[in-house]
Design a protein around this motif. Structure first.
Motif, short mmCIF file in Angstrom:
data_model
loop_
_atom_site.label_atom_id
_atom_site.label_comp_id
_atom_site.label_asym_id
_atom_site.label_seq_id
_atom_site.Cartn_x
_atom_site.Cartn_y
_atom_site.Cartn_z
N UNK A 94 0.86 -1.18 0.00
CA UNK A 94 0.00 0.00 0.00
C UNK A 94 0.90 1.23 0.00
N UNK A 95 0.38 2.33 -0.48
CA UNK A 95 1.16 3.56 -0.50
C UNK A 95 0.24 4.75 -0.24
N UNK A 96 0.68 5.70 0.62
CA UNK A 96 -0.12 6.89 0.86
C UNK A 96 -0.04 7.86 -0.32
N UNK A 97 0.84 7.62 -1.26
CA UNK A 97 0.92 8.43 -2.47
C UNK A 97 0.51 7.55 -3.64
N UNK A 98 0.20 8.17 -4.75
CA UNK A 98 -0.24 7.40 -5.91
C UNK A 98 0.79 6.37 -6.34
N UNK A 99 0.33 5.15 -6.56
CA UNK A 99 1.18 4.07 -7.05
C UNK A 99 0.33 3.22 -7.98
N UNK A 100 0.86 2.83 -9.11
CA UNK A 100 0.07 2.00 -10.04
C UNK A 100 0.00 0.55 -9.55
N UNK A 101 -0.69 0.34 -8.45
CA UNK A 101 -0.73 -0.96 -7.78
C UNK A 101 -1.16 -2.10 -8.71
N UNK A 102 -2.22 -1.90 -9.48
CA UNK A 102 -2.69 -2.96 -10.37
C UNK A 102 -1.61 -3.33 -11.39
N UNK A 103 -0.92 -2.33 -11.92
CA UNK A 103 0.16 -2.60 -12.87
C UNK A 103 1.29 -3.35 -12.20
N UNK A 104 1.63 -2.95 -10.98
CA UNK A 104 2.70 -3.63 -10.24
C UNK A 104 2.31 -5.08 -9.97
N UNK A 105 1.06 -5.31 -9.57
CA UNK A 105 0.63 -6.69 -9.30
C UNK A 105 0.65 -7.54 -10.57
N UNK A 117 4.30 -19.67 -6.94
CA UNK A 117 3.25 -19.10 -6.10
C UNK A 117 3.32 -17.59 -6.06
N UNK A 118 2.15 -16.96 -6.13
CA UNK A 118 2.00 -15.52 -5.91
C UNK A 118 1.16 -15.36 -4.65
N UNK A 119 1.67 -14.64 -3.67
CA UNK A 119 0.94 -14.38 -2.43
C UNK A 119 0.77 -12.87 -2.27
N UNK A 120 -0.50 -12.43 -2.26
CA UNK A 120 -0.82 -11.01 -2.09
C UNK A 120 -1.64 -10.89 -0.80
N UNK A 145 -8.49 -7.85 -5.52
CA UNK A 145 -7.11 -8.15 -5.90
C UNK A 145 -7.09 -9.02 -7.15
N UNK A 146 -7.96 -10.02 -7.18
CA UNK A 146 -8.04 -10.89 -8.36
C UNK A 146 -8.42 -10.08 -9.59
N UNK A 151 -6.21 -10.67 -16.45
CA UNK A 151 -5.80 -11.79 -17.31
C UNK A 151 -4.41 -12.30 -16.96
N UNK A 152 -3.63 -11.54 -16.19
CA UNK A 152 -2.28 -11.97 -15.84
C UNK A 152 -2.26 -13.29 -15.08
N UNK A 153 -3.37 -13.61 -14.40
CA UNK A 153 -3.42 -14.86 -13.63
C UNK A 153 -4.57 -15.76 -14.08
#
Length: 189
Positions: A94-105, A117-120, A145-146, A151-153
């Protein structure tokens, strides 16, 4: 600043896996990376904070596992480290500033080796004593999260999909809880 202990869910979900290579995204002060290295994993641990990474490296040295961890000071918004890993962790990313979380995931999922294995794990709600959400902080459930992974997973096995209450203490010692979410996926071999 933190306890240095590994995340309890990590211990529960990964403790029985055979050691291999791991990527720990947003590793902070390194409690999870040190725990993995002590169990024979070769860990690449990434965080944006040089102060947190210095503390993490000190903890790894004190535990005698510094050779098992590569510490990288990088902003995940600029990209996820290249490579193929048996385990990829995004715990409380998580980030208190903007972060492209979906892109990172999604980029993180691309780093999971076949059969890996991917654990989020993340916050799904505010602490029990603070009912309002903080701006710019994404509090998601496992289905969210899913959806972020998209489509990545696709076609991956869901091994854990859970929301749970984690006990936590306020600075004044009052005990409360926070709702957390966890999603563990296995990539087809």
């Amino acid at each position: 600043m933190w306890t240095g202990d590994p995340n309890e869910l990590l211990v529960r979900e990964v403790g029985a896996l055979a050691p291999g290579t791991a990527l720990d995204l947003g590793c902070g002060e390194g409690g999870d990376a040190v725990w993995l290295a002590a169990r024979g994993w070769r860990v690449t641990a990434v965080d944006v904070s040089p102060t947190a990474l210095a503390r993490a490296a000190g903890a790894a040295a004190a535990a005698g596992v510094d050779a098992g961890v590569t510490w990288r000071c990088e902003d995940l918004a600029d990209g996820v480290p290249e490579g193929s890993f048996d385990l990829v962790l995004a715990l409380f990313l998580h980030s208190p500033v903007g972060m492209p979380r979906a892109e990172v995931l999604r980029a993180s999922a691309a780093r999971v080796a076949p059969g890996g294995t991917l654990l989020v794990v993340g916050h799904a709600g505010a602490p029990s004593w603070e009912p309002r959400k903080k701006p710019h902080t994404r509090l998601a459930g496992p289905d969210d999260v899913r959806a972020e992974l998209g489509a990545a997973t696709e076609g991956w096995a869901v091994e854990l999909r859970e929301m749970y209450e984690a006990p936590m203490s306020r600075p004044n010692g009052q005990v409360g809880f926070r709702v957390e979410n966890a999603l563990r996926l296995r990539r087809p071999a």
